[in-house]
Every structure is written in C-alpha cells, then in structure tokens.
Scaffold this active site. Structure first.
Site, short mmCIF file in Angstrom:
data_model
loop_
_atom_site.label_atom_id
_atom_site.label_comp_id
_atom_site.label_asym_id
_atom_site.label_seq_id
_atom_site.Cartn_x
_atom_site.Cartn_y
_atom_site.Cartn_z
N SER A 176 0.84 -1.19 0.00
CA SER A 176 0.00 0.00 0.00
C SER A 176 0.87 1.24 0.00
O SER A 176 1.83 1.35 0.78
CB SER A 176 -0.90 0.02 1.24
OG SER A 176 -1.54 1.27 1.38
N LYS A 177 0.58 2.18 -0.89
CA LYS A 177 1.36 3.42 -0.95
C LYS A 177 1.20 4.25 0.32
O LYS A 177 1.99 5.15 0.58
CB LYS A 177 0.95 4.24 -2.17
CG LYS A 177 1.36 3.60 -3.49
CD LYS A 177 1.04 4.49 -4.67
CE LYS A 177 1.51 3.85 -5.98
NZ LYS A 177 1.24 4.70 -7.15
N ARG A 178 0.18 3.94 1.10
CA ARG A 178 -0.04 4.69 2.35
C ARG A 178 0.81 4.14 3.49
O ARG A 178 0.91 4.76 4.55
CB ARG A 178 -1.52 4.63 2.73
CG ARG A 178 -2.44 5.38 1.78
CD ARG A 178 -3.87 5.39 2.27
NE ARG A 178 -4.43 4.06 2.28
CZ ARG A 178 -5.03 3.48 1.24
NH1 ARG A 178 -5.11 4.13 0.10
NH2 ARG A 178 -5.53 2.27 1.32
#
Length: 477
Positions: free
Chosen positions: A239-241
C-alpha cells in the site's frame, strides 16, 4: 547493442521502495556493462508533479548513491517535440483526428458493456472523409496496425503476444494539445538513446502499444525487461499509504544506504547463494541471467540481518554520520557524550540498525538515567554495597580514564576483596547504564566518562542504602 538505461518516475510523492529497486537494477546494469544510466522525470501531470516532489526524488536517489550520468530530463520541457512527432504520424497516415466528445465516448462504452464487450474506442473516425463537426476540438489518435498480433520480447517473460484486435486506437495528443504517456515515453526513449527499458511488470501491457508506435516511426525498439512487483510480508500488494513503502523511511530508521540496496537487489535477483554484497560486488555480478520472474515479499528480519552485516564492515565515518542523526532524532545531543566513532565501534558487532545503537547508547549521552527496577533489585543488593563503594573510590583516583586502566582498576579491586571480576561488573553496569545490557564493562565506563560514572555510582550507593534502611525498618516492625 550499447547499454543506456533510464529510470523514469512520476514525481507525485515519495520515492517508492519498488521504484528504488527499479532504479537500482537500471543503474547496476549500466555500470556492469560500462554504459550510461539516465534519469527522466515524467512530470506532465502538472497538478501532482510539484517542484518539491521533484527535488525530493532527485535527492533521494542521491542519498542512495544512484546518480545519473547526465542531468535529469524533465519530460514537461519536451512537449513541443512530442507534438511534432504526433503530427509526423498524422501526416504519414499512421494517426488521424478524432472528434468524439466525452459524452459520445461514454455512451459508446456503455453500449459495449451492455453487449458484454470490453469497452474500447471503436474507430469511428478512422476513415472519415466528411467535414469535421463545428466547435469540437479533435484529439489525435494512433491508427493501430491491421496485422494480427504484436509480440513483446522480454528478458523475463519471453515472447508475450497481444492480438491487435484487443488494442484500440490510443490517443496521442489530447484536445488541448497535451501529449499522452505512451507518445511521450516512446519519443523520449528514442531521443535519449535508451536501449534497455527495465521497469515494473505493471507496464507490460503498455509495451505492445509503444512497440506499435516505434514501428510506425521506423525506429529500433529497445530491449525490454518487466520486473515482478514487490509484495508486503503477508503477500499482499504494497500500500502506498504504508510508511514502509517510502524508500527514505529506511534511512530515517537507521539502515545504511548500501545495506538497503543490497537487500533490494536480492529481491528479484540472485548470484548463487551469496546474500551480502558490497556495491562493487553488485556491479561486477549483476546481470539479466540472475533475474527471477516471481514476485518477492519484503522480509524485515532479512533486512535487519543484512544491515547488521554491513554495519560490521562499514567505514566508521559512515556509521558516525548516521548515528549523529539518530541521536538527534531521539532528542540527544551528540556532543554531550563520548566520541561517536567510539560508540560506533562498540556497537557495530551487535546492533542491527543505527537507531538501535542510538537507543542502546542513550545512557552515554543523557545527563540522567532511569534505573530498570527489575535489574536494580537483582544486582544492587546490600551485599554489593562495600565492593561498589571500594571500586568507586578506586575509579575516582585513576590518573587516566581509558578502558585499559578501568579494566585494571576493577580487576585489582575485585582481587583485593577476594571476589571475582564478574561480581563487580554487573552492579557497575546497572549503576552506570540503568540496565543489564551494554558493551564490556571497561568500554561501558569509558564511554560514560569519569564524571557520569562516579555520579551514577553515588546514586546507586544511595539506592542500596535505601534498601538497607527499608529492610531494617521492616525488621523492627
């Protein structure tokens, strides 16, 4: 074929860990073959490609030592060149004007879905000979070839075949005159002389479209390699988060740049059973023959182990630079303690990260420490009061505060009292560091310094006196 690779990120945020691996593989391949590594910033999304993002991306690559051989190229500076090629394709008959409005395209796709078809442009303006509709600004679309298929030759995937009937006529220039990704990518790769395109396999489906453009322009296609993606430790997509996807997160967390690159290199590439590589070794060994086609999972334990191996051999000035940042990060002044090179040498064999060193050496830079109650109850007992007071007095009289002199002083005191060295070592350690784990006791006291050592021994003696007094009160009660 000469070697000229490129890394072409979109500067829309932090440098992703997977993107760093892609940059590394391009850099290593170029270095291994005496070629050139280029950086192209694909900043055509003006709303998301902020100047600070571009600077951060370039600086991140520099921090990992992946410097390009030429000045970074901003794709936004080449829009006129992209338009020139689009009109060249238009004039040759390989492209055409399409006057479909957004509403017409939406209706077209809806009808296709209703028929159970994959939504795609149906080519209705391909062969139009009538007058264009008034007031509609056209896009320029590529006229895909009528051949049966396009074949992508890939280092990892072999020959990947795509039916042309599954590809629609892609937009080259939007109605506002801005170029699309496929056109810009193909033109820039050609003009930059890129001969090897090494990128993530999320781009594999883009490649047949780009090959068609290259062929229509009469250019020679580069070699392609589409790398499998990195996965989270649980096997799911990263996840880019998640902070762990930010490449700089690992430097902030106390990992060495070379160790991170070593770790990433091994996520998708191998060279026999070797796990630990210097950068020079990676350059000399890296090649397409070692690449794997399967996705790799991140393994924090493996990263810790590799970083530990690099810490054992890293130049001390590299360790000191990182250690200084880690001490400041936890609110300690690096100047308020022993020389950083002494701290680095004391922990390089036992710590996994520089953050771990800073935390473990907190007592050497803090003015006050907090005794670990469990450790203190165990070793700071009334029975050690006299030996601890004796060694405190002996240490206070040392002419030189060196590890060797400290060791001799403790040994002589223990011998004079008829006790083993270890009977003094652990009480001294807890008294000076607050806990039961530290480097050898002579090194520990040296790092703490004379003043801190004697001050903390006084505090420890007071702690023991309080225990003696409490025990006496309890007995009288």
């Amino acid at each position: 074929m000469s070697v000229r690779t490129r890394f072409a990120p979109s500067p829309t945020g932090v440098l992703h860990l997977g993107s760093l691996r892609t940059a590394l593989y391009n850099w290593l391949y170029a270095r291994r073959h005496g070629g050139e590594f280029l950086l192209r910033i694909e900043d055509t999304d003006r709303q998301r490609s902020l100047p600070e993002h571009i600077r951060a991306l370039v600086e991140a690559l520099q921090r990992f030592g992946l410097d390009p051989d030429e000045e970074p190229l901003l794709q936004s500076s080449r829009v006129e060149r992209h338009r020139e090629v689009a009109h060249q394709l238009l004039e040759s008959g390989s492209a055409y004007h399409c006057y479909c409005t957004p509403d017409e395209l939406a209706a077209m796709r809806e009808e296709q879905r209703a028929r159970g078809e994959v939504p795609r442009y149906d080519g209705r303006w391909r062969d139009n000979t009538g007058p264009p509709p008034a007031g509609v600004k056209p896009v320029i679309r590529f006229r895909r070839p009528d051949s049966e298929e396009v074949v992508v030759k890939d280092w990892l995937h072999g020959d990947v075949r795509y039916l042309n009937s599954q590809l629609d006529d892609l937009v080259l220039l939007r109605a506002d005159g801005s170029p699309t990704y496929h056109l810009s990518c193909v033109v820039d790769d050609e003009d930059m002389g890129v001969r090897q395109v090494i990128r993530g396999d999320d781009h594999l489906n883009n490649t047949p479209r780009q090959l068609q453009l290259i062929q229509a322009l009469g250019w020679t296609p580069p070699e392609y390699c589409h790398l499998p993606l990195l996965l989270a430790p649980d096997g799911k997509k990263l996840s880019k988060r998640d902070e762990a996807t930010d490449a700089l997160h690992y430097l902030r967390a106390g990992y060495l740049p070379d160790a991170v690159l070593n770790y990433l290199a091994r996520l998708g590439w191998s060279h026999g059973d070797q796990e630990v590589f210097t950068i020079k070794e990676l350059i000399s060994c890296f090649g397409r023959e070692g690449l794997g086609a399967s996705a790799s999972r991140l393994d924090p334990d493996k990263l810790n182990w590799i970083n530990q191996q690099h810490m054992k051999t890293a130049p001390v000035d590299v360790l000191c630079e990182g250690l200084e940042a880690q001490l400041e990060k936890i609110g300690l002044n690096p100047a308020d303690g022993p020389p950083l090179e002494k701290v680095a040498e004391a922990w390089r064999e036992r710590a996994e990260t520089l953050a771990g060193v800073a935390e473990a050496a907190r007592w050497a830079f803090s003015h006050e420490i907090e005794l670990d109650e469990k450790a203190a109850r165990k070793v700071l007992r009334p029975v050690v009061r006299e030996p601890l007071a004796a060694v405190c007095a002996a240490l206070a009289g040392l002419a030189e505060w060196t590890a060797a002199d400290i060791h001799a002083c403790i040994a002589e005191t223990a011998e004079s009292l008829g006790i083993g060295f270890g009977k003094l070592g652990q009480p001294l350690r807890v008294a000076v560091t607050g806990g039961g784990v530290s480097p050898p006791i002579d090194t520990t006291l040296y790092l703490a310094g004379r003043a801190r050592t004697l001050e903390r021994l006084d505090v420890a003696l007071g702690y023991i006196d309080a225990r003696i007094a409490a025990a006496g009160s309890a007995a009288q009660g």
